[in-house]
Design an enzyme around this catalytic site. Sequence first.
Site, PDB file in Angstrom:
ATOM      1  N   VAL A 109      -5.791 -11.311   8.095  1.00 32.09           N
ATOM      2  CA  VAL A 109      -6.564 -12.576   7.908  1.00 32.09           C
ATOM      3  C   VAL A 109      -5.729 -13.839   7.781  1.00 32.09           C
ATOM      4  CG1 VAL A 109      -8.472 -11.219   6.410  1.00 32.09           C
ATOM      5  CG2 VAL A 109      -6.587 -12.151   5.495  1.00 32.09           C
ATOM      6  N   TRP A 169       0.761  -1.185  -0.074  1.00 31.18           N
ATOM      7  CA  TRP A 169      -0.009  -0.059  -0.055  1.00 31.18           C
ATOM      8  C   TRP A 169       0.873   1.239   0.264  1.00 31.18           C
ATOM      9  CZ3 TRP A 169      -1.419  -4.262   3.330  1.00 31.18           C
ATOM     10  CH2 TRP A 169      -2.567  -4.766   3.024  1.00 31.18           C
ATOM     11  N   ALA A 201     -13.517 -11.203   6.558  1.00 34.68           N
ATOM     12  CA  ALA A 201     -13.776  -9.701   5.913  1.00 34.68           C
ATOM     13  C   ALA A 201     -13.214  -9.839   4.527  1.00 34.68           C
ATOM     14  CB  ALA A 201     -12.733  -8.984   6.699  1.00 34.68           C
ATOM     15  N   ARG A 234      -3.975   5.931  -3.074  1.00 34.57           N
ATOM     16  CA  ARG A 234      -2.650   5.059  -3.003  1.00 34.57           C
ATOM     17  C   ARG A 234      -1.653   5.887  -3.989  1.00 34.57           C
ATOM     18  NH1 ARG A 234      -4.230  -1.320  -3.030  1.00 34.57           N
ATOM     19  NH2 ARG A 234      -5.816  -1.217  -1.392  1.00 34.57           N
ATOM     20  N   HIS A 251      -6.931   1.939   2.499  1.00 30.21           N
ATOM     21  CA  HIS A 251      -7.928   0.944   1.952  1.00 30.21           C
ATOM     22  C   HIS A 251      -9.028   1.265   3.146  1.00 30.21           C
ATOM     23  CE1 HIS A 251      -5.354  -2.054   4.665  1.00 30.21           C
ATOM     24  NE2 HIS A 251      -5.538  -0.739   5.340  1.00 30.21           N
ATOM     25  N   GLN A 260     -13.289   1.568  -2.693  1.00 29.64           N
ATOM     26  CA  GLN A 260     -13.534   0.293  -1.718  1.00 29.64           C
ATOM     27  C   GLN A 260     -14.756  -0.111  -1.213  1.00 29.64           C
ATOM     28  OE1 GLN A 260     -10.154  -0.945   0.294  1.00 29.64           O
ATOM     29  NE2 GLN A 260      -8.884  -1.570  -1.326  1.00 29.64           N
TER      30      GLN A 260
HETATM   31  C1  FA5 Z   1      -6.838  -4.559   0.393  1.00 31.73           C
HETATM   32  O1  FA5 Z   1      -6.995  -3.284   0.329  1.00 31.73           O
HETATM   33  C2  FA5 Z   1      -7.328  -5.153   1.563  1.00 31.73           C
HETATM   34  N1  FA5 Z   1      -7.524  -4.125   2.510  1.00 31.73           N
HETATM   35  C3  FA5 Z   1      -8.355  -5.901   1.163  1.00 31.73           C
HETATM   36  C4  FA5 Z   1      -8.883  -6.883   2.228  1.00 31.73           C
HETATM   37  C5  FA5 Z   1      -9.796  -6.528   2.916  1.00 31.73           C
HETATM   38  C6  FA5 Z   1      -8.363  -8.139   2.590  1.00 31.73           C
HETATM   39  C7  FA5 Z   1     -10.202  -7.503   4.210  1.00 31.73           C
HETATM   40  C8  FA5 Z   1      -8.687  -8.861   3.368  1.00 31.73           C
HETATM   41  C9  FA5 Z   1      -9.641  -8.739   4.159  1.00 31.73           C
HETATM   42  P1  FA5 Z   1      -5.897  -4.847  -2.026  1.00 31.73           P
HETATM   43  O2  FA5 Z   1      -4.676  -3.853  -1.936  1.00 31.73           O
HETATM   44  O3  FA5 Z   1      -5.548  -5.983  -2.861  1.00 31.73           O
HETATM   45  O4  FA5 Z   1      -6.362  -5.227  -0.872  1.00 31.73           O
HETATM   46  O5  FA5 Z   1      -7.020  -3.853  -2.651  1.00 31.73           O
HETATM   47  C10 FA5 Z   1      -8.202  -4.469  -2.673  1.00 31.73           C
HETATM   48  C11 FA5 Z   1      -8.890  -4.350  -4.165  1.00 31.73           C
HETATM   49  O6  FA5 Z   1      -9.102  -3.142  -4.370  1.00 31.73           O
HETATM   50  C12 FA5 Z   1      -8.254  -4.888  -5.222  1.00 31.73           C
HETATM   51  O7  FA5 Z   1      -8.522  -6.241  -5.422  1.00 31.73           O
HETATM   52  C13 FA5 Z   1      -8.674  -4.054  -6.394  1.00 31.73           C
HETATM   53  O8  FA5 Z   1     -10.282  -4.603  -6.848  1.00 31.73           O
HETATM   54  C14 FA5 Z   1      -8.924  -2.759  -5.729  1.00 31.73           C
HETATM   55  N2  FA5 Z   1      -7.655  -2.053  -5.908  1.00 31.73           N
HETATM   56  C15 FA5 Z   1      -6.656  -1.854  -5.372  1.00 31.73           C
HETATM   57  N3  FA5 Z   1      -5.779  -0.979  -5.869  1.00 31.73           N
HETATM   58  C16 FA5 Z   1      -6.449  -0.577  -6.931  1.00 31.73           C
HETATM   59  C17 FA5 Z   1      -5.999   0.642  -7.809  1.00 31.73           C
HETATM   60  N4  FA5 Z   1      -4.936   1.205  -7.647  1.00 31.73           N
HETATM   61  N5  FA5 Z   1      -6.851   0.876  -8.794  1.00 31.73           N
HETATM   62  C18 FA5 Z   1      -8.294   0.377  -8.614  1.00 31.73           C
HETATM   63  N6  FA5 Z   1      -8.535  -0.581  -7.825  1.00 31.73           N
HETATM   64  C19 FA5 Z   1      -7.753  -0.992  -6.860  1.00 31.73           C
END
Ligand code: FA5
Length: 337
Positions: A262, A159, A305, A205, A179, A219
């Site tokens: 998790v 992140w 979650a 981000r 997030h 999100q």
């Molecule tokens: C998370 O942000 C974790 N907080 C998710 C989580 C929550 C895991 C609860 C377990 C339990 P991640 O960085 O992979 O994870 O982002 C989650 C989702 O956000 C991704 O699968 C994608 O669909 C979306 N996402 C992430 N970064 C971007 C981006 N730069 N642009 C658009 N969508 C994004």
Amino acid sequence: MALQELDELREEALRGLASAADAAAAEQWRLAFLGRSGKLTMELRALRDLPLEERRSVGAAANALKRELEGALEERQAVLQAVLRRGEAGVAAEAVDVTLPARALPRGHLHPMTLMRRSVERIFGAMGFAVVEGPEVEWEHYNFERLRIPKDHPARDMWDTLWIDYEREGERPLLLRTHTSPMQIRFMETHAPPIRVIVPGTCYRYEATDATHEWMLTQVEGLVIDEGITFGHLKGTLESFVHRLFGPNVETRFRCDYFPFVEPGAELAIRWRDGRWLEMLGAGMVHPEIIEAAGFDPDRYTGFAFGMGIERFAMLRYGIEDIRDFYQNDLRFLEQF
Ligand code: FA5
């Protein structure tokens, strides 16, 4: 009467006519010079008393002057008429026609991401989830530490963070949340199980953008804590969500993934139109240490979650190839929804 006097009369008459500003003034002028007792008429009448020789020469000049003045009057009247008409046309052109129907204002409509967010809320709402929101400006403490991501943990690299340039004695660092997961912690601080909530909201981000990555994204976090919650519930909930959103034939794929908060963790991908898999969300069973830190007995309570990026759902739903289209505010794009 001498010829010279006629010349003077001519000058006086033409000057007077030039300054006649409207039809009434022109008529006044006509009476003054050409009327029955007008100046020129009187002169013509006085010709009778002149000797024959003079009568002839002055008479010819006087008659010529009469014709000249009559012609000048006609010209002047025509000019005044034209001015009048032009004035009336101008007034008509500027007049307000109160009988015209009003011009319709273009009607606004909801942004595709608002539509998308509402669909997600409706589906989870029907499954019994409550909708809550959290702060976009967040403490590092909630965004990372409390989610088991301490300062030097390599998971921080997942992140890239926009930090807030703000420092005060004894206060903790601030950032733009990367997030919606910090709301898991915040919600458990103020609510006891059973918990069943989703948390929609904007995240930020420090990230290079491309067709599937934006630096600002929406999100939707999900959190369920209760007795007897298993990974089966997680899978069933998310699959039924995807099928309600995209129809029963959409292919989904769960794979192992790692998130410090998790255990076990997973990612869910959906089959993209060209056959590629597009990662949709991260998920997993809430780590027992987090349940314990929230003050609940991890032997009694378990939970799951998930966190999904819903721009990607909207891309699938509307067939949008580039995520960056959502926030460019280009009306040619936005007006299609
Ligand atoms: C998370 O942000 C974790 N907080 C998710 C989580 C929550 C895991 C609860 C377990 C339990 P991640 O960085 O992979 O994870 O982002 C989650 C989702 O956000 C991704 O699968 C994608 O669909 C979306 N996402 C992430 N970064 C971007 C981006 N730069 N642009 C658009 N969508 C994004």
